[in-house]
Design a protein around this motif. Structure first.
Motif, PDB file in Angstrom:
ATOM      1  N   GLU A  82       0.736  -1.223  -0.035  1.00  0.00           N
ATOM      2  CA  GLU A  82      -0.001   0.183   0.060  1.00  0.00           C
ATOM      3  C   GLU A  82       0.849   1.160   0.197  1.00  0.00           C
ATOM      4  O   GLU A  82       0.549   2.342  -0.609  1.00  0.00           O
ATOM      5  CB  GLU A  82      -0.856  -0.026   1.248  1.00  0.00           C
ATOM      6  N   LEU A  85       1.904   1.712  -3.562  1.00  0.00           N
ATOM      7  CA  LEU A  85       1.042   2.292  -4.497  1.00  0.00           C
ATOM      8  C   LEU A  85       0.524   3.585  -4.008  1.00  0.00           C
ATOM      9  O   LEU A  85       0.403   4.489  -4.850  1.00  0.00           O
ATOM     10  CB  LEU A  85      -0.483   1.666  -4.283  1.00  0.00           C
ATOM     11  N   ARG A  89       0.651   6.995  -6.700  1.00  0.00           N
ATOM     12  CA  ARG A  89      -0.451   7.892  -6.884  1.00  0.00           C
ATOM     13  C   ARG A  89      -0.100   9.324  -6.461  1.00  0.00           C
ATOM     14  O   ARG A  89      -0.405  10.247  -7.215  1.00  0.00           O
ATOM     15  CB  ARG A  89      -1.650   7.450  -5.725  1.00  0.00           C
ATOM     16  N   ASN A 109      -3.565  -9.273  -8.705  1.00  0.00           N
ATOM     17  CA  ASN A 109      -4.557  -8.243  -8.199  1.00  0.00           C
ATOM     18  C   ASN A 109      -3.986  -6.610  -8.107  1.00  0.00           C
ATOM     19  O   ASN A 109      -4.958  -5.709  -7.720  1.00  0.00           O
ATOM     20  CB  ASN A 109      -5.360  -8.535  -7.068  1.00  0.00           C
ATOM     21  N   GLU A 110      -2.637  -6.550  -8.179  1.00  0.00           N
ATOM     22  CA  GLU A 110      -2.164  -5.341  -7.876  1.00  0.00           C
ATOM     23  C   GLU A 110      -1.746  -4.671  -9.213  1.00  0.00           C
ATOM     24  O   GLU A 110      -1.596  -3.374  -9.438  1.00  0.00           O
ATOM     25  CB  GLU A 110      -0.570  -5.505  -7.266  1.00  0.00           C
ATOM     26  N   LEU A 112      -3.501  -4.169 -11.995  1.00  0.00           N
ATOM     27  CA  LEU A 112      -4.646  -3.064 -12.486  1.00  0.00           C
ATOM     28  C   LEU A 112      -4.798  -1.795 -11.597  1.00  0.00           C
ATOM     29  O   LEU A 112      -4.835  -0.674 -12.139  1.00  0.00           O
ATOM     30  CB  LEU A 112      -6.189  -3.844 -12.394  1.00  0.00           C
ATOM     31  N   ASP A 113      -4.660  -2.258 -10.324  1.00  0.00           N
ATOM     32  CA  ASP A 113      -4.095  -0.842  -9.307  1.00  0.00           C
ATOM     33  C   ASP A 113      -3.087  -0.043  -9.863  1.00  0.00           C
ATOM     34  O   ASP A 113      -3.148   1.162  -9.903  1.00  0.00           O
ATOM     35  CB  ASP A 113      -3.850  -1.424  -8.153  1.00  0.00           C
ATOM     36  N   VAL A 114      -1.854  -0.394 -10.470  1.00  0.00           N
ATOM     37  CA  VAL A 114      -0.793   0.142 -10.932  1.00  0.00           C
ATOM     38  C   VAL A 114      -1.263   0.900 -12.373  1.00  0.00           C
ATOM     39  O   VAL A 114      -0.944   2.081 -12.454  1.00  0.00           O
ATOM     40  CB  VAL A 114       0.265  -0.788 -11.024  1.00  0.00           C
ATOM     41  N   GLU A 116      -4.220   1.666 -13.297  1.00  0.00           N
ATOM     42  CA  GLU A 116      -5.148   2.973 -12.943  1.00  0.00           C
ATOM     43  C   GLU A 116      -4.625   3.929 -12.050  1.00  0.00           C
ATOM     44  O   GLU A 116      -5.357   4.969 -11.866  1.00  0.00           O
ATOM     45  CB  GLU A 116      -6.466   2.260 -12.206  1.00  0.00           C
ATOM     46  N   CYS A 117      -3.323   3.859 -11.323  1.00  0.00           N
ATOM     47  CA  CYS A 117      -2.742   4.918 -10.915  1.00  0.00           C
ATOM     48  C   CYS A 117      -2.142   5.900 -11.950  1.00  0.00           C
ATOM     49  O   CYS A 117      -1.911   7.152 -11.749  1.00  0.00           O
ATOM     50  CB  CYS A 117      -1.585   4.337 -10.036  1.00  0.00           C
ATOM     51  N   HIS A 226      -4.279   2.702 -19.821  1.00  0.00           N
ATOM     52  CA  HIS A 226      -5.302   3.000 -19.003  1.00  0.00           C
ATOM     53  C   HIS A 226      -6.613   2.924 -19.873  1.00  0.00           C
ATOM     54  O   HIS A 226      -7.515   2.100 -19.351  1.00  0.00           O
ATOM     55  CB  HIS A 226      -5.279   4.374 -18.491  1.00  0.00           C
TER      56      HIS A 226
END
Length: 237
Positions: A82, A85, A89, A109-110, A112-114, A116-117, A226
């Motif tokens: 976290e 990330l 951000r 699972n990380e 897509l988070d990256v 979308e950051c 993205h």
């Protein structure tokens, strides 16, 4: 958990250029080549100094001590948490910069988070040669996506799974993409560059650029990676 293959595959997939007018990242006031400003952040001094040493020797980039608007931040991590990330951000959203993530491992699972950051360039740590770092930094400066081929495949698979799980939900949001926007994004997802997309669709390169610029601006998407992830999530491609 995903990690770099034992025998590194140095082929990468450039997800494409963020399109529009030239920015301060790529050209000087008279149109000449300009060095890309880059800062390096790492959790340990050895990693940071190693990356700085590689980059300082290269004429394409200019190493700076601080991140911020107009600077590409190279963020080096063994694995994502976290805190990492949050740093991504902050660089992209709060400071208005662009980021390259150099990472040893990343969970599915990380990923897509990256993206979308707002991070469109990822490099495996074991593949982080001077050439590879410069390639990723200059791609990020242009707004290009630059993902290892295995990660791009995982991203497409993951977002496709998310879409299939939500396909039957009533009232799902719609991007309202025009048919030619879908056509362009489908080819971007296959790794084609602007010229190749134009040839495939019998468009001019300017038309392809205008299509991408229009949809990324309208939908507030940060880069092509993205845009592809978003379109996959919504089931357009």
């Amino acid at each position: 958990m995903l990690s770099a293959p034992r025998t590194p595959d140095h082929a990468t997939v450039a997800v494409g250029a963020h399109l529009g007018t030239r920015t301060a990242y790529g050209a000087g006031p008279h149109g000449g080549a300009r060095r890309t400003p880059v800062s390096v952040q790492a959790g340990d001094p050895i990693s940071r100094e190693g990356a700085v040493s590689q980059l300082r020797a290269r004429p394409e980039v200019e190493v700076r001590t601080e991140s911020g608007a107009g600077t590409v931040t190279l963020l080096i991590e063994d694995a994502l948490d976290e805190a990492a990330l949050a740093r991504l951000r902050r660089v992209v959203r709060s400071e208005g910069g662009r980021a390259v993530l150099v990472v040893g491992t990343i969970r599915e699972n990380e990923l897509l988070d990256v993206i979308e950051c707002g991070v469109g360039a990822i490099v495996w740590r074991r593949e982080a040669t001077a050439n590879r770092l410069v390639q990723a930094v200059t791609a990020a400066a242009r707004g290009d996506g630059d993902l290892p081929a295995d990660l791009l495949g995982r991203l497409i698979s993951q977002v496709g799974t998310l879409h299939r799980g939500a396909a039957n939900r009533p009232g799902a949001p719609s991007l309202g993409l025009a048919p030619r926007e879908v056509d362009v994004l489908r080819l971007v997802a296959e790794g084609l560059d602007t010229g190749e997309i134009a040839s495939k669709l019998s468009y001019s390169e300017r038309t392809v650029k205008n299509v991408m610029h229009g949809l990324t601006t309208r939908l507030h998407l940060r880069n092509r990676a993205h845009a592809v992830a978003y379109a996959l999530r919504e089931g357009y491609i």
